[in-house]
Each structure stands twice: as C-alpha cells, then as structure tokens.
Design a protein around this motif. Structure first.
Motif, PDB file in Angstrom:
ATOM      1  N   VAL A 291     -40.321 -10.928   2.511  1.00 29.48           N
ATOM      2  CA  VAL A 291     -41.724 -10.573   2.247  1.00 29.48           C
ATOM      3  C   VAL A 291     -42.066 -10.839   0.787  1.00 29.48           C
ATOM      4  N   SER A 292     -43.361 -11.060   0.554  1.00 35.69           N
ATOM      5  CA  SER A 292     -43.863 -11.176  -0.815  1.00 35.69           C
ATOM      6  C   SER A 292     -43.980  -9.763  -1.394  1.00 35.69           C
ATOM      7  N   ARG A 293     -44.353  -9.648  -2.666  1.00 34.63           N
ATOM      8  CA  ARG A 293     -44.532  -8.299  -3.235  1.00 34.63           C
ATOM      9  C   ARG A 293     -45.723  -7.579  -2.618  1.00 34.63           C
ATOM     10  N   GLY A 294     -46.565  -8.346  -1.913  1.00 33.08           N
ATOM     11  CA  GLY A 294     -47.669  -7.730  -1.167  1.00 33.08           C
ATOM     12  C   GLY A 294     -47.280  -7.462   0.281  1.00 33.08           C
ATOM     13  N   LEU A 295     -45.986  -7.618   0.607  1.00 27.87           N
ATOM     14  CA  LEU A 295     -45.396  -7.311   1.916  1.00 27.87           C
ATOM     15  C   LEU A 295     -45.809  -8.278   3.027  1.00 27.87           C
ATOM     16  N   LYS A 296     -46.316  -9.465   2.630  1.00 24.46           N
ATOM     17  CA  LYS A 296     -46.654 -10.471   3.645  1.00 24.46           C
ATOM     18  C   LYS A 296     -45.427 -11.319   3.949  1.00 24.46           C
ATOM     19  N   THR A 297     -45.292 -11.683   5.220  1.00 24.58           N
ATOM     20  CA  THR A 297     -44.189 -12.555   5.617  1.00 24.58           C
ATOM     21  C   THR A 297     -44.623 -14.009   5.418  1.00 24.58           C
ATOM     22  N   HIS A 321     -45.029   1.663   1.822  1.00 24.02           N
ATOM     23  CA  HIS A 321     -45.385   0.331   2.319  1.00 24.02           C
ATOM     24  C   HIS A 321     -46.616   0.405   3.208  1.00 24.02           C
ATOM     25  N   ALA A 322     -46.638   1.418   4.093  1.00 25.59           N
ATOM     26  CA  ALA A 322     -47.762   1.552   5.025  1.00 25.59           C
ATOM     27  C   ALA A 322     -49.080   1.679   4.252  1.00 25.59           C
ATOM     28  N   GLY A 323     -49.081   2.461   3.188  1.00 28.48           N
ATOM     29  CA  GLY A 323     -50.284   2.634   2.363  1.00 28.48           C
ATOM     30  C   GLY A 323     -50.722   1.311   1.751  1.00 28.48           C
ATOM     31  N   LEU A 324     -49.753   0.521   1.277  1.00 24.61           N
ATOM     32  CA  LEU A 324     -50.092  -0.773   0.671  1.00 24.61           C
ATOM     33  C   LEU A 324     -50.711  -1.706   1.707  1.00 24.61           C
ATOM     34  N   VAL A 325     -50.126  -1.708   2.912  1.00 26.50           N
ATOM     35  CA  VAL A 325     -50.635  -2.600   3.962  1.00 26.50           C
ATOM     36  C   VAL A 325     -52.057  -2.206   4.371  1.00 26.50           C
ATOM     37  N   ILE A 326     -52.303  -0.918   4.485  1.00 27.85           N
ATOM     38  CA  ILE A 326     -53.663  -0.466   4.849  1.00 27.85           C
ATOM     39  C   ILE A 326     -54.662  -0.950   3.796  1.00 27.85           C
ATOM     40  N   ARG A 327     -54.300  -0.801   2.524  1.00 28.02           N
ATOM     41  CA  ARG A 327     -55.233  -1.218   1.452  1.00 28.02           C
ATOM     42  C   ARG A 327     -55.506  -2.712   1.518  1.00 28.02           C
ATOM     43  N   ASN A 328     -54.460  -3.472   1.801  1.00 22.87           N
ATOM     44  CA  ASN A 328     -54.629  -4.918   1.802  1.00 22.87           C
ATOM     45  C   ASN A 328     -55.265  -5.421   3.099  1.00 22.87           C
ATOM     46  N   ILE A 330     -56.997  -3.776   5.475  1.00 20.53           N
ATOM     47  CA  ILE A 330     -58.300  -3.237   5.875  1.00 20.53           C
ATOM     48  C   ILE A 330     -59.323  -3.360   4.743  1.00 20.53           C
ATOM     49  N   PHE A 331     -58.903  -2.999   3.523  1.00 21.47           N
ATOM     50  CA  PHE A 331     -59.873  -3.022   2.414  1.00 21.47           C
ATOM     51  C   PHE A 331     -59.810  -4.308   1.592  1.00 21.47           C
ATOM     52  N   ARG A 332     -58.886  -5.191   1.966  1.00 16.69           N
ATOM     53  CA  ARG A 332     -58.730  -6.491   1.285  1.00 16.69           C
ATOM     54  C   ARG A 332     -58.456  -6.343  -0.218  1.00 16.69           C
ATOM     55  N   LEU A 333     -57.834  -5.234  -0.600  1.00 15.50           N
ATOM     56  CA  LEU A 333     -57.494  -5.024  -2.009  1.00 15.50           C
ATOM     57  C   LEU A 333     -56.146  -5.685  -2.310  1.00 15.50           C
ATOM     58  N   PRO A 334     -55.985  -6.250  -3.500  1.00 14.21           N
ATOM     59  CA  PRO A 334     -54.683  -6.830  -3.826  1.00 14.21           C
ATOM     60  C   PRO A 334     -53.649  -5.721  -4.008  1.00 14.21           C
ATOM     61  N   VAL A 335     -52.443  -5.897  -3.509  1.00 12.17           N
ATOM     62  CA  VAL A 335     -51.391  -4.871  -3.672  1.00 12.17           C
ATOM     63  C   VAL A 335     -50.098  -5.539  -4.117  1.00 12.17           C
ATOM     64  N   ARG A 336     -49.310  -4.781  -4.848  1.00 12.70           N
ATOM     65  CA  ARG A 336     -47.980  -5.239  -5.269  1.00 12.70           C
ATOM     66  C   ARG A 336     -47.017  -4.072  -5.181  1.00 12.70           C
TER      67      ARG A 336
END
Ligand code: FAD
Length: 474
Positions: A291-297, A321-328, A330-336
């Motif tokens: 995964v990337s630091r934004g948890l994308k495969t 991790h779950a919180g980061l994924v929700i932000r990215n 659903i809210f399209r916010l950048p996460v690391r």
C-alpha cells in the motif's frame, strides 16, 4: 441466480478495521456491503485481544490470591478451575460480541454478506452467490498464525491463538514456540493459572521493545516460573505417547523437551489466499498487500487496512487506518499514515508500553538526544501498591521536543496516554512539567520524569547568579 449489489463501499473482512470502516460509512449515509467469511469481530474479538486479556485478568486474580503476603494477607493457595476460567473468557467475548454482530450492522444499514469474498476482476467481488461492484473496495482480511517449517510439526497436535482459548483443561506443561508479545503474554497467564510453561525463542524475547525495559518484564515472567529459553532453534517436533517432544538446539548442542501441549506463536501471515488479488491487479508480498502511505493498493479503487497491510499489527492500528480511509474515500481529503504516533502495549505484569521513537531509533535519526528516566520506586503510590519494579524512559530532542516514551510497570498501558498525545501533537517536555498530577497517583511519574530535563539547569552557575540578583529586589 446471483444477487447483485452496486454500492459506494465494499468492505472485505469484518474485524477491527473492516467494521470501523463499515460503521462510519453507514452512519454518514454511504451505501456499504460488508463481506465476512468467518466470525464477525475478527481476530481481536474471537481469538486475540479480548480472550487474551480476559485470560490475563483471570491469571492476575490467581496471582494476587497466591501472593499478597507483603500486604499482611496470607491464606491457602487458591484452586484454579480451568473450565471456569474458560467460561469466563467466553463470557467476556459474548458480552462484547453484540457490538460486532450482523444484527447491529444490518440495523445500521450495512448489507452483510456472510461468505468469503474474492475478486473476479478489477471491479467485481464475488462472495457465495453475491456479486458486488463498488466505487471503492476496502480489504481488511487480517492475518493468521504463521506456522514455521519445523520437521514433524504437521504430524503433532499443536495450538495457535485460534484454538488455545478453547481449552477447558489446564495444560500440564505448555511449550510455546515464539517469545514475542503474544507468546510472553500467554506464557505468564498460563503459568499463573498453574501450568508449567517453557518459551522457546530463536532470537531475543520481546525484541521490538527497548531491552532496558523488556528486561524488567522478562525478569518478572521468569520469577513467576516461566522457563524462557532465548537463542534456541527448534529442530524437530514429535509425539511420544501422550507427550509432545521438541528437539531444540542451542550453541550446537541438542536437547529434547517433553510437554503436554504445544503453542505456536511464531509470527503472523497475511490473509490473502482467498482474495484472488491477481484478478484485480493488486500487488502483494509475503508481508501483506503493498500500500501507499495513503493506504491505496496498486489498484487505485482498492484500499488495504489493518494487519493485511503489512505494518504494525494492532487493533488500534486497524482503527486508525479505517479513519484515514473514510477521510480519503468519502471526503476526498489527502491522507498519509504516520506510524510514529502509534502506541503499543504488551499486557504482561508488569505492563510494557511504548510510543514514538526508542532511544536507539532517535539517536540514529537525530544524533544527540536527551534521555530521561524515573523509577517506579520513587513513586509513593507504587510503594503503597508494592509495585516498585518499573520505570519510565522519555526521549527528547536537545531542544526538549518529546520524541518517544516507554514505560514498564503497573498500569503502563494507561500511563502512556499523555505521551501519545505529546508525540502526536509535537509537544515539548515543558508541557509535562506544567500539569498538576493528583497525589498519590502513578501518573506522577510522568511529571517527575519531565523535571529531569531541567536537572542540569539547576546546577548551572548562571541560574544561581540570577536567583541571587532577583533576591536583591526584596
Ligand atoms: C493472541 C493475540 C492477542 C492480541 N492482542 C492485542 C491487543 O491486546 N491489542 C491490540 O491492539 N492488538 C492485539 N492483537 C492484534 C489484533 O487482534 C489485530 O491486529 C487486529 O485484529 C487486526 O484487525 P484486522 O481488521 O486487520 O483483522 P481481523 O480483526 O483479523 O479481521 C479480519 C477478518 O477478515 C475475515 N476474512 C479473511 N479473509 C476473508 C475473505 N476473503 N472474505 C471475507 N472475509 C475474510 C476474517 O474472517 C476476519 O474476521 C492480538 C492478536 C493476537 C493473535
């Protein structure tokens, strides 16, 4: 005929990480399908954190009942009814299970599919006779006990974390392969419940933590009666009558141990086998899904979280991790992901807790750092509780920024929390000296250790001159 679902988010795996994503998404009004092939709640509820902490709690009671003479309390040693301990462990699981149940999630609007899921192609997951397409997929399939390639192991009955909590009779002699947190926690618990316990560790027990602190834990576990053998290689396992024999090699010498039960706690392997990741173009290795630091495969529609993502393996990590994924998602916010702020606790007695950089890591990264220590023995409450074995160790930059903290001792897992805030918020050590800690609490160690940062200033001749100068003004 297949039941087709087209949703915003499809979560595969209903454990710590997957449930957190599903509940948050559903509460935000997003359509979710949750695919779980095993038990809702995953490892943490059924085979991990919850049963192990319940067993440890039982062991603590047995230990206190045996060992209260320092308080002037004596009496006959308690009888441990192992079947009742088993029932206690399963009652605790049952008490928590409704939070993770199909009924609760269905009530929240999540469609729960009770099947194992696999990708058919980059956009579709098939689970039983369900076909799911989704805007985003979240893989949260966790990990399983890794079984090392030891000669004869497959021919003997052995326990893992998935079976040990089902024992209704006390193991007479439990041999544990693996001296990590899981192995050491279960070793101490079983020992305190009356089993003879031997731990076999190929390298160093509790190797991920600071040896200055792990030695306090390991000394206590050994004092309880656990035979911890470090630097041993397990060569062969066999069955002899009702016993399990383990051939071990240390410094070129081979000896044979004989026990009633064998527990394999020698690491974890990611649950990727059933997912057909190739069909979705998702890259993985033996450690887990990449995964990337934004948890994308490597498939941009797909995230991977929790144990399967190959990093730190904790329930709170999966929740983070779950919180980061929700932000990215659903809210399209950048996460690391920031692993530096993730704490961990080993629930031995004494507990061992850590957040941020260890001394070794901080020195590697920054060169010169300040190391502050304070012993439990200097804390009045620790004296009253007769729990004086322990210490806190804090690492700061030369300018006082808190980089990391480790605590070994009574309630270390609770005492680490202000340091988690400090590391997460980039606080300086001054913030810890400014708090008023209620007396007498163990929490005072957090303040006392922070004073150590200023100790050298107290012998500074300039400070003496300043005080004398100020005294002249009356
Ligand atoms: C003995 C032990 C003690 C532990 N103690 C602690 C502790 O004290 N504190 C702590 O923070 N962590 C602890 N952990 C670690 C913690 O349990 C894990 O880090 C956590 O459960 C990981 O969450 P997860 O969501 O990644 O996976 P899990 O919670 O394991 O959930 C994964 C789920 O996915 C399902 N699944 C797998 N493949 C598929 C598929 N193809 N389709 C559908 N479903 C699938 C599984 O059935 C499982 O339910 C402990 C672990 C063990 C083994």
């Amino acid at each position: 005929m297949a039941t087709k679902h087209s949703v915003d988010i499809c979560v595969i795996g209903g454990g710590s990480g997957g449930l957190s994503v599903a509940v948050a998404a559903a509460q935000l009004g997003v359509s979710v399908v949750l695919v779980e092939g095993g038990k809702m709640g995953g490892d943490c509820l059924n085979y991990g954190c919850v049963p192990s902490k319940a067993l440890i709690a039982a062991a603590k009671h047995a230990h206190i009942a045996c060992d209260s003479t320092a308080f002037g309390i004596t009496g006959a040693a308690p009888e441990v009814q192992f079947d009742k301990v088993h029932d206690h462990v399963h009652e605790v699981i049952a008490a928590i299970a409704p939070n993770d149940s199909v009924e609760r999630f269905t009530g929240l609007g999540v469609v729960v599919v009770e099947e194992y899921g696999a990708f058919r192609d980059a956009d579709t997951v098939v689970a039983g006779d369900h076909e799911i397409t989704a805007r985003r997929f979240v893989l949260a399939t966790g990990s399983s006990p890794a079984v090392p390639p030891i000669t004869g192991l497959s021919r003997v009955p052995y326990l893992t974390n998935e079976t040990i909590f089902d024992l209704t009779e006390r193991p007479e002699h439990l041999i544990i392969i693996g001296g990590g947190p899981i192995g050491i926690e279960l070793a101490q618990a079983h020992c305190r419940l009356g089993s003879k316990v031997t731990v076999l560790e190929m390298f160093v027990p509790l190797a991920k933590d600071d040896p200055e602190l792990t030695s306090v834990v390991l000394d206590q576990v050994a004092a309880d009666g656990v035979d911890i053998r470090a630097g041993v290689a397990v060569r062969k396992v066999s069955k002899n009558g009702g016993k399990i024999q383990v051939d071990i090699e240390k410094d070129g010498e081979t000896t044979t141990l004989s026990g009633s039960h064998l527990l394999v706690a020698a690491g974890r392997k990611p649950n990727i086998d059933k997912l057909n990741l190739e069909a979705a173009g998702i890259k993985y290795s033996r450690r887990g899904i990449e995964v990337s630091r934004g948890l994308k495969t490597s498939n941009k529609k797909v995230y991977a979280i929790g144990d399967i993502a190959g990093g730190l393996q904790f329930t709170h990590m999966a929740n983070y991790h779950a919180g980061l994924v929700i932000r990215n998602a659903i809210f399209r916010l950048p996460v690391r992901e920031n692993t530096n702020i993730v704490p961990w606790v080993t629930f031995t007695d004494p507990e061992l807790a850590h957040v941020g950089l260890t001394e070794e890591a901080a020195r590697k990264r920054l060169g010169k750092v300040r190391v502050l220590r304070w012993p439990y023995a200097e804390n009045d409450r620790a004296q009253a509780e007769r729990c004086t074995e322990g210490m806190i160790k804090v690492i700061t930059s030369r300018r006082g920024v808190i980089l990391g903290a480790s605590i070994v001792g009574l309630n270390a897992g609770e005492l680490i929390q202000p340091w988690v805030l400090a590391v997460t918020s980039g606080l300086k050590i001054k913030a810890m000296t400014a708090i008023i800690a209620p007396y007498p609490t163990l929490g005072e160690i957090n303040k006392r250790v922070a004073y150590g940062y200023y100790a050298s200033s107290l012998t500074n001749p300039w400070l003496g001159r300043l005080i004398r100068l100020l005294a002249r003004f009356g």
